[in-house]
Design a protein around this motif. Structure first.
Motif, short mmCIF file in Angstrom:
data_model
loop_
_atom_site.label_atom_id
_atom_site.label_comp_id
_atom_site.label_asym_id
_atom_site.label_seq_id
_atom_site.Cartn_x
_atom_site.Cartn_y
_atom_site.Cartn_z
N SER A 78 0.83 -1.03 -0.15
CA SER A 78 -0.03 -0.02 0.10
C SER A 78 0.96 1.47 0.04
CB SER A 78 -0.98 -0.02 1.11
OG SER A 78 -1.90 -1.12 1.16
N ALA A 79 2.11 1.13 0.35
CA ALA A 79 2.96 2.40 0.36
C ALA A 79 3.98 2.35 -0.58
CB ALA A 79 3.65 2.27 1.86
N VAL A 80 3.92 1.55 -1.95
CA VAL A 80 4.68 1.62 -2.75
C VAL A 80 3.83 1.82 -4.19
CG1 VAL A 80 6.55 0.40 -1.56
CG2 VAL A 80 4.83 -0.88 -3.18
N THR A 81 4.58 2.35 -4.89
CA THR A 81 4.03 2.05 -6.39
C THR A 81 3.81 0.69 -7.06
OG1 THR A 81 5.21 4.25 -7.00
CG2 THR A 81 4.23 3.18 -8.92
N CYS A 82 2.65 0.53 -7.45
CA CYS A 82 2.50 -0.77 -8.12
C CYS A 82 2.07 -0.72 -9.70
CB CYS A 82 1.15 -1.37 -7.25
SG CYS A 82 1.28 -1.92 -5.82
N LEU A 83 2.77 -1.54 -10.60
CA LEU A 83 2.78 -1.31 -11.87
C LEU A 83 1.78 -2.27 -12.46
CD1 LEU A 83 6.64 -1.28 -12.70
CD2 LEU A 83 4.94 0.68 -12.07
N THR A 84 0.97 -2.01 -13.31
CA THR A 84 -0.24 -2.60 -13.62
C THR A 84 -0.49 -2.99 -15.34
OG1 THR A 84 -1.66 -2.24 -11.92
CG2 THR A 84 -2.75 -2.93 -13.96
N ASP A 85 -0.58 -4.06 -15.68
CA ASP A 85 -0.76 -4.24 -17.37
C ASP A 85 -2.23 -4.12 -17.75
OD1 ASP A 85 -1.38 -6.44 -19.54
OD2 ASP A 85 0.44 -5.35 -19.76
N ALA A 86 -2.55 -3.40 -18.46
CA ALA A 86 -4.03 -3.16 -18.72
C ALA A 86 -4.67 -4.29 -19.07
CB ALA A 86 -4.12 -2.13 -19.82
N SER A 87 -4.18 -5.36 -19.85
CA SER A 87 -4.82 -6.55 -20.04
C SER A 87 -5.14 -7.35 -18.86
CB SER A 87 -4.02 -7.22 -21.15
OG SER A 87 -3.89 -6.48 -22.36
N TRP A 88 -4.33 -7.12 -17.94
CA TRP A 88 -4.41 -8.38 -16.63
C TRP A 88 -4.43 -7.17 -15.33
CZ3 TRP A 88 0.51 -10.72 -19.20
CH2 TRP A 88 0.13 -11.83 -19.99
N ALA A 89 -5.44 -6.18 -15.62
CA ALA A 89 -5.36 -5.29 -14.30
C ALA A 89 -6.14 -6.04 -13.20
CB ALA A 89 -6.19 -4.28 -14.77
N GLN A 90 -6.98 -7.22 -13.36
CA GLN A 90 -7.73 -7.77 -12.38
C GLN A 90 -6.73 -9.01 -11.52
OE1 GLN A 90 -7.80 -8.57 -15.45
NE2 GLN A 90 -7.57 -10.80 -15.87
N ASP A 91 -5.49 -8.90 -12.02
CA ASP A 91 -4.49 -9.97 -11.20
C ASP A 91 -4.24 -9.34 -10.02
OD1 ASP A 91 -4.77 -11.44 -13.66
OD2 ASP A 91 -2.78 -11.20 -14.51
N TRP A 92 -3.99 -7.97 -9.86
CA TRP A 92 -3.56 -7.63 -8.56
C TRP A 92 -4.83 -8.01 -7.45
CZ3 TRP A 92 0.76 -6.09 -6.19
CH2 TRP A 92 1.66 -5.63 -6.78
N GLN A 93 -6.09 -7.79 -7.76
CA GLN A 93 -7.06 -8.16 -6.85
C GLN A 93 -7.12 -9.55 -6.54
OE1 GLN A 93 -8.81 -5.50 -5.23
NE2 GLN A 93 -9.06 -7.25 -4.08
#
Length: 292
Positions: A183-198
């Protein structure tokens, strides 16, 4: 005196293809994407066919298009015919150029998984020529000139599971001690796999509300390089980061990994002839995946 009546004109093959694709997919836009043309071109082909037949093939309204009853009866026959035509074309291509293998795959897989393995494939089978086309969605191999399809999904032979987990540079990993620290750092997300973080957060931090903060990328390879450069934490797919992990450019700061229902799958639209270039290339890729 012999009478030679004029021969009725054949219906244009391109118009029939557009009609079949639009009818099968239920959308002019999806048909255009499959055929590699614009939706306007599909519309024009269908209108030309309707004019030649003197009959309406699609009912159009604000919700889209749907086949008329007569057209719906014809589409399955055209689908069977075009599938057979596609198979015949593939046989001709294979006979004419038996040592060329055409592979369709995701851009990320092409750059991060296939590319590092091509030198070994060339060394093992120098007589085989590999052609790679990167695309965002699996093609219809029954209609397109590709021998193999390599995508994450549910169609074809699974050659590797799809595990996801956070990765980052070693320096950034030293600051992360538990998943909640994300929560305290930058998280990089791929647009096609945005749901993977959750998906990963639900498994690693049950009951904790987590929303990744950081930029979204349309190119996974770019997000990966940013992660290696210390710009943030990326949700990784094991097959795509294996080289970076082995080199130490990236590390996994947490033990928790999640295996997704889909997998890395290799698919061919027709049986591969024993000893053919396609079969040999497929077996090489299967063995390479087993070593991930």
């Amino acid at each position: 005196m012999a009478v030679s009546p004029p021969r009725p004109k054949d219906l244009a093959l391109s118009a029939l293809r557009a009609f079949e694709a639009a009818g099968r997919l239920g959308s002019f836009a999806l048909a255009a994407a499959e055929l590699g043309v614009t939706p306007g071109a599909v519309t024009a082909h269908v209108r030309t066919l309707e004019a030649a037949l003197g009959a309406t093939l699609f009912e159009r309204d604000g919700r889209g298009v749907r086949l008329t009853a007569a057209a719906a009866r014809a589409v399955p026959e055209f689908s069977t015919a075009f599938d057979a035509l596609g198979a015949a074309v593939q046989i001709l291509r294979a006979e004419a150029a038996p040592r060329v293998v055409h592979i369709a795959t995701l851009p990320a897989l092409a750059q991060l998984w296939l590319s590092p393995r091509l030198p070994a494939l060339r060394a093992a089978a120098p007589e085989i020529e590999i052609s790679i086309t990167a695309m965002e969605a699996p093609p219809n191999l029954k209609r397109t000139p590709y021998d193999l399809s390599l995508f994450y999904g549910e169609t074809g032979q699974m050659i590797a599971t799809d595990e996801i987990f956070p990765v980052c540079s070693p320096a950034l990993a030293a600051k992360l001690h538990r998943p909640e620290d994300l929560s305290a750092v930058t998280c990089l997300t791929d647009a096609s796999w945005a749901q993977d973080w959750q998906i990963w957060a639900d498994a690693a931090m049950p009951g904790v509300h987590f929303s990744p903060r950081g930029p979204v990328f349309s190119l996974y390879a770019l997000a990966l390089e940013e992660a290696a450069g210390g710009a943030g934490v990326l949700m990784a797919h094991r097959a795509l980061v294996a080289t970076h992990l082995a080199a130490g450019a990236l590390v996994a700061p947490f033990q928790q990994r999640v295996t997704l229902p889909r997998g890395l799958r290799l698919w061919s639209a027709r049986p591969m002839r024993a000893g053919s270039a396609v079969q040999r290339a497929a077996r090489f890729l299967e063995m390479a995946a087993a070593r991930i």
